[in-house]
Structures are given as C-alpha cells and as structure tokens.
Design an enzyme around this catalytic site. Structure first.
Site, mmCIF file in Angstrom:
data_model
loop_
_atom_site.group_PDB
_atom_site.id
_atom_site.type_symbol
_atom_site.label_atom_id
_atom_site.label_comp_id
_atom_site.label_asym_id
_atom_site.label_seq_id
_atom_site.Cartn_x
_atom_site.Cartn_y
_atom_site.Cartn_z
ATOM 1 N N GLU A 262 1.048 -1.230 -0.133
ATOM 2 C CA GLU A 262 -0.054 -0.038 -0.062
ATOM 3 C C GLU A 262 0.932 1.152 -0.031
ATOM 4 O OE1 GLU A 262 -3.408 0.225 -0.039
ATOM 5 O OE2 GLU A 262 -3.901 -1.865 0.240
ATOM 6 N N CYS A 296 -2.361 9.323 2.269
ATOM 7 C CA CYS A 296 -1.988 8.721 0.846
ATOM 8 C C CYS A 296 -2.947 9.130 0.018
ATOM 9 C CB CYS A 296 -1.689 7.196 1.018
ATOM 10 S SG CYS A 296 -3.357 6.382 1.817
HETATM 11 P P1 NAD Z 1 8.031 5.374 4.760
HETATM 12 O O1 NAD Z 1 8.149 4.410 3.430
HETATM 13 O O2 NAD Z 1 9.328 6.212 5.228
HETATM 14 O O3 NAD Z 1 8.049 4.170 6.043
HETATM 15 C C1 NAD Z 1 7.122 3.447 6.188
HETATM 16 C C2 NAD Z 1 7.515 2.125 7.128
HETATM 17 O O4 NAD Z 1 8.371 1.313 6.546
HETATM 18 C C3 NAD Z 1 7.865 2.577 8.381
HETATM 19 O O5 NAD Z 1 7.524 1.666 9.514
HETATM 20 C C4 NAD Z 1 9.426 2.599 8.349
HETATM 21 O O6 NAD Z 1 9.928 2.115 9.479
HETATM 22 C C5 NAD Z 1 9.551 1.277 7.442
HETATM 23 N N1 NAD Z 1 10.883 1.013 6.809
HETATM 24 C C6 NAD Z 1 11.629 2.006 6.453
HETATM 25 N N2 NAD Z 1 12.852 1.582 5.803
HETATM 26 C C7 NAD Z 1 12.438 0.063 5.475
HETATM 27 C C8 NAD Z 1 13.085 -0.899 4.974
HETATM 28 N N3 NAD Z 1 14.157 -0.853 4.224
HETATM 29 N N4 NAD Z 1 12.400 -2.056 5.128
HETATM 30 C C9 NAD Z 1 11.400 -2.324 5.722
HETATM 31 N N5 NAD Z 1 10.778 -1.652 6.503
HETATM 32 C C10 NAD Z 1 11.190 0.053 6.219
HETATM 33 O O7 NAD Z 1 6.665 5.966 5.010
HETATM 34 P P2 NAD Z 1 6.048 6.924 5.924
HETATM 35 O O8 NAD Z 1 6.992 8.370 5.866
HETATM 36 O O9 NAD Z 1 5.853 6.422 7.257
HETATM 37 O O10 NAD Z 1 4.677 7.183 5.300
HETATM 38 C C11 NAD Z 1 4.301 8.139 4.299
HETATM 39 C C12 NAD Z 1 4.035 7.228 3.165
HETATM 40 O O11 NAD Z 1 3.109 6.168 3.407
HETATM 41 C C13 NAD Z 1 3.356 7.967 1.901
HETATM 42 O O12 NAD Z 1 4.271 7.574 0.718
HETATM 43 C C14 NAD Z 1 2.222 7.616 1.778
HETATM 44 O O13 NAD Z 1 1.179 7.741 0.458
HETATM 45 C C15 NAD Z 1 2.175 6.042 2.371
HETATM 46 N N6 NAD Z 1 0.775 5.510 2.862
HETATM 47 C C16 NAD Z 1 0.371 4.703 1.912
HETATM 48 C C17 NAD Z 1 -0.977 4.190 2.347
HETATM 49 C C18 NAD Z 1 -1.764 3.457 1.486
HETATM 50 O O14 NAD Z 1 -2.850 2.801 2.000
HETATM 51 N N7 NAD Z 1 -1.668 3.276 0.026
HETATM 52 C C19 NAD Z 1 -1.592 4.627 3.445
HETATM 53 C C20 NAD Z 1 -0.744 5.607 4.371
HETATM 54 C C21 NAD Z 1 0.520 5.905 3.863
#
Ligand code: NAD
Length: 509
Positions: A262, A296
């Site tokens: 997602e 998102c």
């Molecule tokens: P992010 O990608 O920075 O982090 C998301 C999660 O991934 C965090 O828990 C982080 O600690 C973890 N993470 C970081 N590096 C990783 C790795 N190498 N391997 C595994 N996990 C890792 O995102 P964010 O800044 O927390 O959130 C914002 C983003 O999330 C935006 O792009 C938004 O559009 C998206 N989002 C999407 C949805 C959806 O349903 N499509 C919903 C909410 C947010």
C-alpha cells in the site's frame, strides 16, 4: 491535553521497559527511542528498539501461537475481535488523543482513526462467519471439487506514520479472524500509539486466556528489513512510501514470500464544466489540506475544464485565504503540523523545484509559525499552476501542495489524471451522467479508487482499499481483501469405486 494523563488512562508507562501481558512485544533491551509531538516538538515518552535477539524470540512465539490459533474456529476468533472492538470503544478518547499528539492530526481525526479500528472489528466479526470457498463441477464422474481458504501463518505488518493505528487494524483484525498471527512494526515516528493498541488488545487476550504470541509488536527501524527478509513471515503487509515499498517488495519476492503493498498516491480531481462548485470546494480543500496533506489519498492535482478554470481558482484562492493553521487540538484550526523538520524541508524544496521548472504560484506557501508553537512543523498550504509532466508533479510530496492545470476535452483530462506513475485515488465532479460513467469505465481512471462528486480521501471500511501501478497493487480492508491473508487450497474428492484420470488420460497397469 496532558500526555501524562493520557498515558495513565491508556495504562502505559512514560518509560516503556517492555511488557508481556497475554501477548508479546519486544522486551526492553534495545536502544532508547524517544517520541516527540510535532505540535510543538514536546517530548512525550520513550521506548526501546527491539534487538535482533528479542525479534527472534517474538517470531518463535508467534510461530508457536499460530499452531493453536489456526485451530480455533473462525467465529470464535471473531468473538475475540468483537471484544477488541468493544475495548477500543472504551479507550476511544485517550487513544484518539494520543494519535493527535504523536502524529499531529486533529483530535477529530484522531478519534476517526480509532473509529476505523472499531469499524474494521465489526466488519471482521461478520467476516469470521463468511470465509467462503467455492464448490466446482468436476469433469470426472462421482468426483467433487471445492476450494478452501486456510490461514497463511505469521503476518508482518509494517505501517506508516500518518495513520498510526488504523492501518494496523485493517490488517490485524482481518488476519486474526483468518487464523493468522501478527507481528506489527509501526513507524518509529509513532511508537506510543502502537504500544497503546498493544496494551488494549492485551487486556482482551488476557481476559480470554489466549496464549502469548497471537498479536506481537516489534519496534525500531531495523525490524522492517528483518521482517521483509525473514522466511518465517508468510505475508508482509507494507504501508509506506513507494521508495521503501520497492525494497520491501523485492526482498519478500526474493524468498517467494507474499507481500501486500500500500504505497504512495498522486491523486487528482477532475472538475468538469457541469460540476457543482459548492461541492467541489469542500471536496478539494479537505482533500488537499486535510491532515496537512499527509494522507496517501490527499488531493495533489486539480484538473479543471478551461471554461470553469478562472472561477474555480478564484473560489479556491478565497477559501485558502480563510484557512487557519495551528495546534490541531484546537477545533478552530484547519491545518496542523507536518510530522517533522525533514518533512518541512521536503515541502519547501518541492515548491522551489516547481517554481524553477516554470510553475506559477497561485497561493503562496512557506513555513508558518503560530504564536506559542515556535518549535512545531507548520507550513502554509499552497497552490501552484503547473504542467502535469513536470518531474516534481509526477512525485508524491507528502505536504499540502496542490498543482492545478487546465483541460479542454474529457479524454484529455482522463489522460492527464492517468499520466503519473501512481494509481491510488481519483475523482470527478460532474453533473453529466455520460462524463461520470466514462470516468468509471475501462477507458477511464486507472486508479484503485475512483469517485464521483466526492473527493479523493476518506474511504469507507466496506470497500477494498488500495491502488495500482507504483501504489503497489495491494488491497486492504473490505470486500474480498481477506483473501490476501489466507492460502487457497483446491480439493478433489473421489467418492466412486474407480480412479478415472483427468483430461481422459488412460494409464493401464
Ligand atoms: P516510509 O516508507 O518512510 O516508512 C513506512 C514504514 O517502513 C515505517 O514503519 C518505516 O520504519 C519502515 N521502513 C523504512 N525502511 C524500511 C526498509 N528498508 N524495510 C522495511 N521497512 C522499512 O513511509 P512514511 O513516511 O512513514 O509514510 C508516508 C508514506 O506512506 C506516503 O508515501 C504515503 O502515501 C504512504 N501511505 C500509503 C497508504 C496506502 O494505503 N496506500 C496509507 C498510508 C500511507
């Protein structure tokens, strides 16, 4: 809203040394992780990163618990989820407050997130009696065929900061009724919300004598890659940026695990000639500036028919002029802070990039400092007229920047709407049935969500949520999304006295 009172109401300590109350989370052995509120950068509380050793213990406990949990009848698992929903109702106010404080969204939105947990629990309870498979006509005499859905195993849930509790529950509640066990790794920006949820569900597990390991929590940045690369995790449900999702998707695929992605969106609203501007206005403004543009499904692009362009821009400019920025806990404010200083810098850089590439500023952005909140991360929502093919317009900047552009024909508008790498949410405002239907048809929006006379954000639990292309293709929440949390098995039963082979093949012995 006092953090100490909230933590007390949620039965969590200001210095979380690890708890184990009928379910598991990391024992307090790792490095300290402090949580701050984006509202004024105030210190909230601290917890610990999960160590690799503690992570492995959690995974083993989860695997052990799965052996029992998968044998509990699904409606009985639903009963536990029903109790979780009720417990969330009891804790709605303090948990909603903590979501607001730690993530920086309004109190109403904080409560809304807890309501989403309650709603998905209700949905999952019903689902627990409806995990249907098919029966299929066999080509062989005295044979029957059917399809069964079985629990998949340990589900890893990696979640983003912007929905610190709701997204976890969309995954966990479905996984639980499906017979799976979960390990949740929340964003390191919002660990307290996760600890609070863990405490709440632990009460239910304890009251029902459920063994440790069904719902688990691990904390800290390392745990994300551990889950993705771990053969023992059957499904990794990842919510976050496209950049990280690409890494997670590849890592999980490498070991033939399953992933549910997602990822980011770049959502547009098309405003047609026949659109009702009194509906467009709240739809666009809430979509573009709600949660300070950190959804998102935030509206990032506005594609307006040329004959109503000037009028639409004028109305929007006027509305933006009335927006109040400040403490999100004050119900008079429309826009709260971004999550941190990095987010502010990314926002400022995006505006500069758009300007340098020829974007024309319609409503000026910039940093904003409400009196008394000098340490918070506030910005002004801005509107920029820009071409759709600018690199910066093609990206998701997680902040309140709205790019506007003109179109002549509906075909052109749909082409613009679809011409981005992401495919999450989309909307059209029109009073013309043909335009609405065309937008929803196979030659219309290419997104996972397409709305008519509703903005791009604010989905309901009952529908499948997710998007195409760089949004990752995953679906969560309603409809038949539950199938991602189960494995499918095809069964053929011969109740005759001979062994005919399929496809009429003869094999004489
Ligand atoms: P992010 O990608 O920075 O982090 C998301 C999660 O991934 C965090 O828990 C982080 O600690 C973890 N993470 C970081 N590096 C990783 C790795 N190498 N391997 C595994 N996990 C890792 O995102 P964010 O800044 O927390 O959130 C914002 C983003 O999330 C935006 O792009 C938004 O559009 C998206 N989002 C999407 C949805 C959806 O349903 N499509 C919903 C909410 C947010």
């Amino acid at each position: 809203m006092n953090i100490q009172d909230i933590l007390k109401q949620l039965n969590i300590a200001a210095d979380n040394q690890g708890v184990s109350t009928g379910t598991v989370w990391s024992e307090g052995k790792g490095a300290r992780l402090e949580s701050y509120s984006p509202i004024n950068n105030d210190y909230l509380a601290a917890t610990q990163h999960t160590t690799r050793e503690a992570y492995d213990e959690v995974v083993e406990k989860a695997r052990q618990a799965f052996k029992t949990w998968r044998t509990v009848p699904a409606p009985r698992r639903g009963e536990i989820v029903r109790q979780i929903g009720n417990k969330m109702r009891e804790y709605k106010e303090p948990l909603g407050s903590l979501v607001s404080l730690e993530m920086g969204k309004s109190y109403q939105e904080g409560l809304g997130e807890v309501q989403e947990i309650i709603d998905i629990c209700d949905f999952a309870v019903g689902l627990s009696r409806q995990l249907y498979g098919l029966t299929i006509a066999s080509e062989r005499p005295q044979h029957s065929m059917m399809e069964q859905w079985h629990p998949i195993g340990v589900v890893g849930i990696i979640s983003a900061f912007n929905f610190p509790v709701a997204v976890w529950s969309w995954n966990a509640m479905l996984a639980l009724v499906c017979g799976d066990v979960c390990i949740w790794k929340p964003s390191s920006k919002t660990p307290l919300c996760a600890i609070a949820c863990q405490h709440i569900i632990a009460e239910v597990f304890k009251e029902n004598n459920i063994e440790e390991g069904v719902c688990n929590l691990v904390i800290g940045d390392d745990a994300g890659p551990w889950l993705s690369g771990d053969q023992r995790i059957a499904l990794v449900s990842f919510t976050g940026s496209t950049r990280v999702g690409r890494i997670v998707g590849q890592t999980v695929a490498q070991r033939f695990g399953k992933s549910l992605l997602e990822l980011g969106g770049n959502n547009a609203i098309i405003v047609t000639e026949s659109a009702d501007l009194s509906m467009v206005l709240p739809g666009v403004v809430f979509g573009a500036v709600g949660t300070a543009g950190q959804r998102c499904t935030t509206t990032r692009r506005l594609i307006v028919q040329e004959s109503v362009y000037d009028k639409t821009i004028e109305v929007l400019k006027n509305a933006y002029g009335q927006l109040r920025i400040g403490n999100p806990l004050d119900a008079n404010n429309h826009i709260g802070p971004l999550i941190d200083e990095n987010a502010v810098n990314t926002y400022l850089k995006a505006i500069e990039t758009a300007k340098a590439a020829g974007g024309r500023v319609i409503v000026e952005g910039g940093r904003y400092t409400p009196e008394g909140y000098e340490n918070g991360f506030y910005v002004k929502p801005c509107i920029i007229e820009a071409a759709n093919d600018l690199d910066i317009v093609q990206e998701e900047t997680f902040a309140p920047i709205l790019y506007v552009m003109k179109y002549t024909t509906l075909e052109e508008a749909i082409e613009l709407q679809n011409s981005v790498p992401q495919g999450l949410s989309s909307a059209i405002f029109t009073s013309n049935l043909r335009e609405a239907q065309r937008f929803l048809s196979a030659e219309g929006s290419d997104c996972g969500i397409a709305n008519v006379n509703i903005g791009t954000s604010g989905a309901e639990i009952g529908g499948a949520f997710g998007g195409e292309k760089e949004t990752g293709g995953g679906r969560e929440s309603g409809s038949d999304s539950w199938k991602a949390y189960m494995r499918r098995q095809t069964n053929t039963i011969n109740y005759g006295n001979s062994l005919p082979l399929a496809q009429g093949i003869k094999f004489h012995i």
